[in-house]
Write an enzyme that holds these catalytic residues in place. Structure first.
Site, PDB file in Angstrom:
ATOM      1  CD  GLU A  45     -23.976  -6.262  23.492  1.00  0.00           C
ATOM      2  OE1 GLU A  45     -23.756  -5.049  23.447  1.00  0.00           O
ATOM      3  OE2 GLU A  45     -24.827  -6.755  24.257  1.00  0.00           O
TER       4      GLU A  45
ATOM      5  CB  CYS B 185     -21.758 -15.713  28.123  1.00  0.00           C
ATOM      6  SG  CYS B 185     -23.520 -15.479  27.848  1.00  0.00           S
TER       7      CYS B 185
ATOM      8  CB  CYS C 283     -38.359 -13.449  27.657  1.00  0.00           C
ATOM      9  SG  CYS C 283     -38.148 -15.136  27.049  1.00  0.00           S
TER      10      CYS C 283
ATOM     11  CB  CYS D 201     -28.635 -13.148  32.756  1.00  0.00           C
ATOM     12  SG  CYS D 201     -27.586 -14.522  33.152  1.00  0.00           S
TER      13      CYS D 201
HETATM   14  N1  SAH Z   1     -32.788 -17.974  24.783  1.00  0.00           N
HETATM   15  C1  SAH Z   1     -31.992 -18.787  25.651  1.00  0.00           C
HETATM   16  C2  SAH Z   1     -30.609 -18.242  25.810  1.00  0.00           C
HETATM   17  C3  SAH Z   1     -30.534 -16.910  26.566  1.00  0.00           C
HETATM   18  S1  SAH Z   1     -29.848 -17.229  28.097  1.00  0.00           S
HETATM   19  C4  SAH Z   1     -32.702 -18.977  26.969  1.00  0.00           C
HETATM   20  O1  SAH Z   1     -33.735 -18.363  27.162  1.00  0.00           O
HETATM   21  O2  SAH Z   1     -32.275 -19.782  27.784  1.00  0.00           O
HETATM   22  C5  SAH Z   1     -30.132 -15.828  28.995  1.00  0.00           C
HETATM   23  C6  SAH Z   1     -30.653 -16.158  30.390  1.00  0.00           C
HETATM   24  O3  SAH Z   1     -30.887 -14.942  31.091  1.00  0.00           O
HETATM   25  C7  SAH Z   1     -31.974 -16.861  30.332  1.00  0.00           C
HETATM   26  O4  SAH Z   1     -32.078 -17.776  31.380  1.00  0.00           O
HETATM   27  C8  SAH Z   1     -32.945 -15.717  30.543  1.00  0.00           C
HETATM   28  O5  SAH Z   1     -34.178 -16.163  30.985  1.00  0.00           O
HETATM   29  C9  SAH Z   1     -32.205 -14.897  31.552  1.00  0.00           C
HETATM   30  N2  SAH Z   1     -32.622 -13.497  31.600  1.00  0.00           N
HETATM   31  C10 SAH Z   1     -33.193 -12.774  30.624  1.00  0.00           C
HETATM   32  N3  SAH Z   1     -33.407 -11.520  31.031  1.00  0.00           N
HETATM   33  C11 SAH Z   1     -32.946 -11.442  32.290  1.00  0.00           C
HETATM   34  C12 SAH Z   1     -32.851 -10.393  33.238  1.00  0.00           C
HETATM   35  N4  SAH Z   1     -33.296  -9.174  32.961  1.00  0.00           N
HETATM   36  N5  SAH Z   1     -32.291 -10.661  34.435  1.00  0.00           N
HETATM   37  C13 SAH Z   1     -31.822 -11.896  34.720  1.00  0.00           C
HETATM   38  N6  SAH Z   1     -31.870 -12.916  33.859  1.00  0.00           N
HETATM   39  C14 SAH Z   1     -32.435 -12.703  32.668  1.00  0.00           C
END
Ligand code: SAH
Length: 348
Positions: A96, A109, A120, A341
Site C-alpha cells: 500500500e 508515503c 513492533c 501510520c
Molecule cells: N519501519 C519504519 C518505517 C515505518 S514508518 C519505521 O519503523 O520507522 C511507520 C511509522 O508509524 C513508524 O514511526 C511506526 O512506529 C509508526 N506506527 C506504527 N504503528 C502505529 C500505530 N498503530 N499508530 C501510530 N503510529 C504507528
C-alpha cells in the site's frame, strides 16, 4: 509462458548495461539512452508506447525484456483528502502507498517491503511478516503513481516523499537507495533529496553506512521509548539493536552529515507516559539538533495499547521544549480508510 519467465526485467539494467545491449545487437549505444528515458522519465508501461523507437527495435525489446510495472488495483479516498493505493506487483503480491495532501504540500508515503522484517507490537504491518523486498522500480512506480494522482486530484505535483509505508527501509537498503537515486536524478523525476525522509526503527549498522555515503535525504527514527526495557517490550528487535548502539550510530550520523534528526514517538497510557520517560527521551536526543513528532496512536486490535491523555502529551511537549527540542503534536490522516501510520495491512 516459459519464455516469459526467462525475459528479464528491463529496469534492473543500468543505463550502461542498456547501452551495451544495443551495441551488442549492432545498434547505436544512444538507443539505450532513448529507452532509458522512456523507462524512468516517462514511466512507460509498455514498449509499444515508445514512439520514437522503430518497430523492429521495440520487437527486439519485447522478445528480451519485460517491464514489471506496478498496477494500482484499488484507490480509497478518505474524508480528509488522503488517498490510499493498493498496489499489485508483478507476482501478485500487494503493498500500500498513501497520498497525504495538506494546504501547501502533497506527501507520498511509500512502502519498501511486502510486509515487514520487524515485529513492533503496535503496528498492523508487523503482523504480515516480511514476504520480500521491493525492487527499486517498484518503489519508484509508487512515487510516480502518487505524483499522477496529485496532479489529477490536487492540480499540483508531488512535493515530498516519506518512507513510512510498509516495511523497514534499512532492511532493504540497496533497493531503497537505488530508488531514491532514480527519484532524484535528472534522468528520473529530478526531485530534491531534501524533500525525502527515510524512516527507520533503527538499524545502527545501516545508519552508519548511510552517514558514510553522505546521503542527502532526511532521517527519521521511530523511537517510542528511550528506556531499553520498555522499548524491547514493545519493539522486540531492540534487544538485538539496543539504545546505546542506536545512539552511537546517530551520533556518528550527525557528525558526518550535520543534519537534524527527527524522532517519531507515540505516547501510550501506562507504557511511556511518565515524567521519567520524557526525561529519558530528552537525554537520548539532546546530543544533536532534534525534532520530536508526537504522533497520534492509531488503534489496532490490541488492548495493551491506548493513546495517553492530553496531559501526558503536554508534559512531553513541555519537557522537550525546556531543553530546546522542538516537539510537534501530529494528528493522524486517513484513519477512516486504514491509511494512517501503522495501519497498512492489506485489509481490503
Ligand atoms: N519501519 C519504519 C518505517 C515505518 S514508518 C519505521 O519503523 O520507522 C511507520 C511509522 O508509524 C513508524 O514511526 C511506526 O512506529 C509508526 N506506527 C506504527 N504503528 C502505529 C500505530 N498503530 N499508530 C501510530 N503510529 C504507528
Amino acid at each position: 509462458m516459459e519464455e516469459q519467465i526467462q525475459r528479464k526485467d528491463i529496469r534492473a539494467l543500468t543505463l550502461d548495461q542498456l547501452r551495451d545491449f544495443f551495441v551488442m545487437k549492432g545498434d547505436k549505444a544512444f538507443r539505450g539512452n532513448q529507452v532509458y528515458e522512456w523507462l524512468w522519465q516517462k514511466s512507460a508501461h509498455s514498449f509499444e508506447t515508445m514512439t520514437n523507437i522503430s518497430k523492429e527495435t521495440r520487437n527486439l525489446l519485447t522478445s528480451n525484456f519485460v517491464i514489471n510495472h506496478i498496477k494500482v488495483d484499488q484507490i480509497q479516498r478518505s474524508e480528509d483528502g488522503t488517498i490510499k493505493n493498493a498496489v499489485r506487483l508483478h507476482d501478485d503480491l500487494v503493498v500500500e502507498s498513501v497520498l497525504i495532501p495538506t494546504r501547501t504540500r502533497t506527501t507520498a508515503c511509500v512502502s519498501s517491503q511486502v510486509g515487514c522484517s520487524l515485529d513492533c507490537h503496535f503496528c498492523a504491518t508487523a503482523r504480515l511478516k516480511r514476504m520480500r523486498n521491493l525492487n527499486p522500480d517498484e518503489i519508484f512506480d509508487q512515487v510516480v503513481a502518487i505524483d499522477n494522482e496529485s496532479r489529477l486530484y490536487f492540480n499540483r505535483p508531488l512535493s515530498n516523499i516519506v518512507f513510512m509505508g510498509m516495511g523497514e527501509p534499512l532492511m532493504n537498503y540497496n533497493n531503497v537507495l537505488k530508488a531514491i537515486e532514480k527519484i532524484t536524478s535528472k534522468e528520473g523525476l529530478g526531485m530534491s533529496p531534501r524533500r525525502i525522509t527515510v524512516s527507520t526503527s533503527g538499524v545502527p549498522k545501516m545508519i552508519k553506512k548511510m552517514a558514510d555515503e553522505q546521503v542527502k535525504f532526511n532521517l527519521a527514527v521511530s523511537l517510542h521509548s528511550a528506556v531499553d526495557e520498555i522499548r524491547t517490550s514493545i519493539m522486540p528487535f531492540n534487544a538485538t539493536f539496543p539504545l546505546v548502539d542506536l545512539r552511537e550510530a546517530l551520533q556518528y550520523w550527525y557528525s558526518k552529515t550535520k543534519s537534524r534528526i527527527t524522532y517519531e514517538y507515540v505516547v501510550w497510557k501506562g507504557i511511556n507516559d511518565t515524567q521519567s520517560d520524557a526525561d529519558a527521551l530528552v537525554d537520548f536526543c539532546r546530543f544533536a539538533p532534534s525534532k520530536v513528532n508526537l504522533i497520534e496512536y492509531n488503534p489496532i486490535d490490541d488492548d495493551r495499547f491506548q493513546q495517553a491523555n492530553e496531559k501526558a502529551i503536554m508534559m512531553y511537549v513541555k519537557t522537550l521544549g525546556k531543553k530546546g527540542i522542538t516537539a510537534t503534536v501530529r494528528r493522524s490522516r486517513g484513519k477512516d480508510i486504514d491509511a494512517a501510520c501503522g495501519q497498512l495491512a492489506n485489509k481490503s
